[in-house]
Design an enzyme around this catalytic site. Structure first.
Site: not given
Length: 556
Positions: A158, A187, A258, A324-325, A396, A421, A423, A473
């Protein structure tokens, strides 16, 4: 002695006794201790200004070396040391000196890190401040880690972290006895590893035209292009630097989600029958992205070629493939994907993703490596339905994925967003920079327990470790990364290393007192941590919108 992480067993000689290091203090490094010896001469030698001459040879034939006039720092490997290869004993005798004995080379290295802490905060500087006496309190320590995987994820996709920054974080990890660096290299917003077979991955995928400042609700943009990547030689250097500190580097190559940076470089990797993939650029904002890889044989061959080069760079046993995602809308709309589902006799798009994960799991296993993936790799079929025994799950979204994996016989790295996490915001005040999600304080991290309740002893043994994740991010500089990582990473290091009591029984007041000394170490290292009183004026980001949420995280 204010040690972090706290050792398993500590027995001070007396409050007054100590050993003094002088220019005559010798260094006797036994077989297997070369890395620790090199580190000690380089770092403690620089901080103290002491030469650490070699120990004088014995003049009596067989037997121990003669005692040096200024005492000796002795490093030795003894496989009988309790705690395995990373266990160590450290003894400081006022008369004879310091002895660090490890169960293996790594144990000696971790013992030397403890010696550095015993010397005081100035031992963390790069040059001596003034002439002084260096004293080590007389004591005997016995120590070993609770977990084999004590990890930190650095998201360099990122916001790119130049090579020197990675070296710096490896040094910070070593100082805290962390031993796995998870490099998130690809990503939607950037591709950071040189792949010689496919040069456009870095020619196109390594930079984006502009960057969202804050999260999706923000209307602010940084209009400067952002980019960077590591050459293969850069990454080999990082791997070697890490190995000298007994740290393993685990690369992550994200798929099948991603992946927009890769699709921007090679549009044929995307779902070309759904959208004009040639019009896609590297993603400039954040969030879960619908542009995912096409589930074709050509895509599988492409990523096999990518991973072949990755394996040549990273010799460690683990390779992370993300997993993931991965939104399924494009696959549902794609005739190519639907034909693929029928050809493979799969039930739906979830099983299609599972097929891709299982393909690379088996591909890595045939080459003697182990796949690691986020907990979604369990979806589209149970763990027993196709993953190899070596496949490892990074849990996660809480603990449920890790519990399911452990019960299915798979190893687990616990890194729940609700706890580690980094962040996530550190306080509830208006001055916290770019506030994300729920508040996770230093005390919250200190009370994190990686092994969830409800597992049998056999299942709990599959929790091979834990990891703190730094998603970047909204971390656009080394200073911001420092602020979000520290001091919470120090608390996490103690959780990962020390065999602590149950969270509610932990000595928070004692840890907080030890942190007062540790802040001075971080100061000496130049770490721009969040002060206990809150952010300094230049650490704030007024006007940059995050996504704060009220109340505790759901699992708390």
């Amino acid at each position: 002695m204010d040690l972090i992480p706290t050792p398993s067993h500590t027995a001070p000689y007396s409050a007054e006794a100590s050993f003094t290091l002088t220019e005559a203090t010798a260094l006797d490094a036994g077989p297997g201790t070369a890395r620790a010896e090199r580190w000690l001469r380089t770092y403690l030698g620089a901080a103290t200004g002491l030469p650490f001459p070699p120990s004088p040879p014995s003049t009596k034939g067989a037997g121990a070396p003669e005692r040096a006039a200024g005492g000796t720092v002795r490093l030795a490997v003894d496989e009988t040391v309790s705690g395995g290869p990373e266990g160590y004993r450290l003894t400081v005798d006022p008369a004879s000196g310091v002895r660090v004995t490890g169960g293996g080379p790594a144990g000696v290295f971790w013992g030397v890190q403890t010696l550095r802490q015993l010397l005081g905060p100035d031992a963390f500087r790069r040059a001596p401040l003034r002439p002084r006496t260096w004293q080590v309190p007389a004591c005997h320590l016995a120590d070993a880690p609770r977990f084999a995987w004590r990890g930190l994820l650095l998201d360099v996709a990122r916001h790119f972290m130049p090579k020197d920054g990675v070296f710096r974080y490896l040094d910070l990890m070593a100082a805290h006895k962390l031993n796995v660096l998870h490099l998130h290299l690809t990503d939607d917003q950037g591709w950071r590893v040189e792949i010689r077979r496919h040069p456009r991955l870095t020619e196109v995928g390594a930079w984006r035209e502009r960057t969202k400042v804050g999260l999706r609700e923000s209307t602010r943009w940084d209009e400067r292009p952002h980019g960077g990547y590591y050459t293969q030689e850069d990454l080999r250097e990082i791997v070697a630097y890490a190995a000298d500190r007994h740290i393993t580097v685990v690369p992550e190559i994200d798929l099948p989600g991603h992946s927009q940076a890769a699709i921007a470089a090679y549009p044929e990797l995307g779902n070309t029958d759904v959208l004009d993939t040639a019009a896609l650029g590297v993603l400039t904002q954040w969030g879960v992205n619908p542009n995912v890889l096409a589930p074709t044989e050509e895509m599988l061959r492409f990523y096999e070629e990518v991973l072949t080069e990755v394996l040549e760079i990273f010799p460690g046993p683990f390779v992370h493939i993300g997993g993931d995602e991965c939104p399924k809308e494009q696959w549902r709309a794609s005739a190519t994907a639907q034909v693929r589902i029928k050809e493979l006799d799969l039930a739906d798009e979830h099983e299609l993703q599972s097929h891709i994960v299982r393909h690379f799991d088996a591909w890595l296993a045939r080459r003697g490596r182990r796949l690691v993936g986020w907990e979604e790799i369990l979806e589209g079929g149970t763990a027993e339905a196709g993953l190899t025994p070596g496949a490892t799950v990074a849990s996660w979204r809480g603990f449920a994925g890790g519990i399911a994996a452990a019960r299915a016989g798979h190893d687990v790295v616990m890194c729940p967003e609700t706890h580690v996490y980094l962040d996530w915001r550190q306080a509830d005040g208006p001055d916290e920079p770019v506030p994300i999600r729920h508040v996770r304080t230093l005390e919250d991290v200190y009370r994190f327990e990686p092994v969830p309740a409800g597992l049998t002893a056999e299942q709990a043994a599959h929790v091979i470790g834990t990891q703190a994740n730094l998603w970047t991010e909204v971390m656009d500089s080394a200073r911001v990364v420092d602020y979000m990582a520290f001091p919470r990473l120090a608390a996490f290091a103690e959780v990962a290393w020390s065999d602590l009591p149950a969270p509610e029984e932990r000595d928070w007041d004692g840890f907080e007192a030890r942190m007062r000394t540790h802040y001075a170490r971080l100061d000496a290292l130049g770490v721009e941590y969040r002060p206990p009183s809150g952010p300094l004026p230049w650490q704030r980001r007024p006007g940059v919108i995050g996504r704060p949420m009220a109340g505790p995280p759901p699992e708390l």
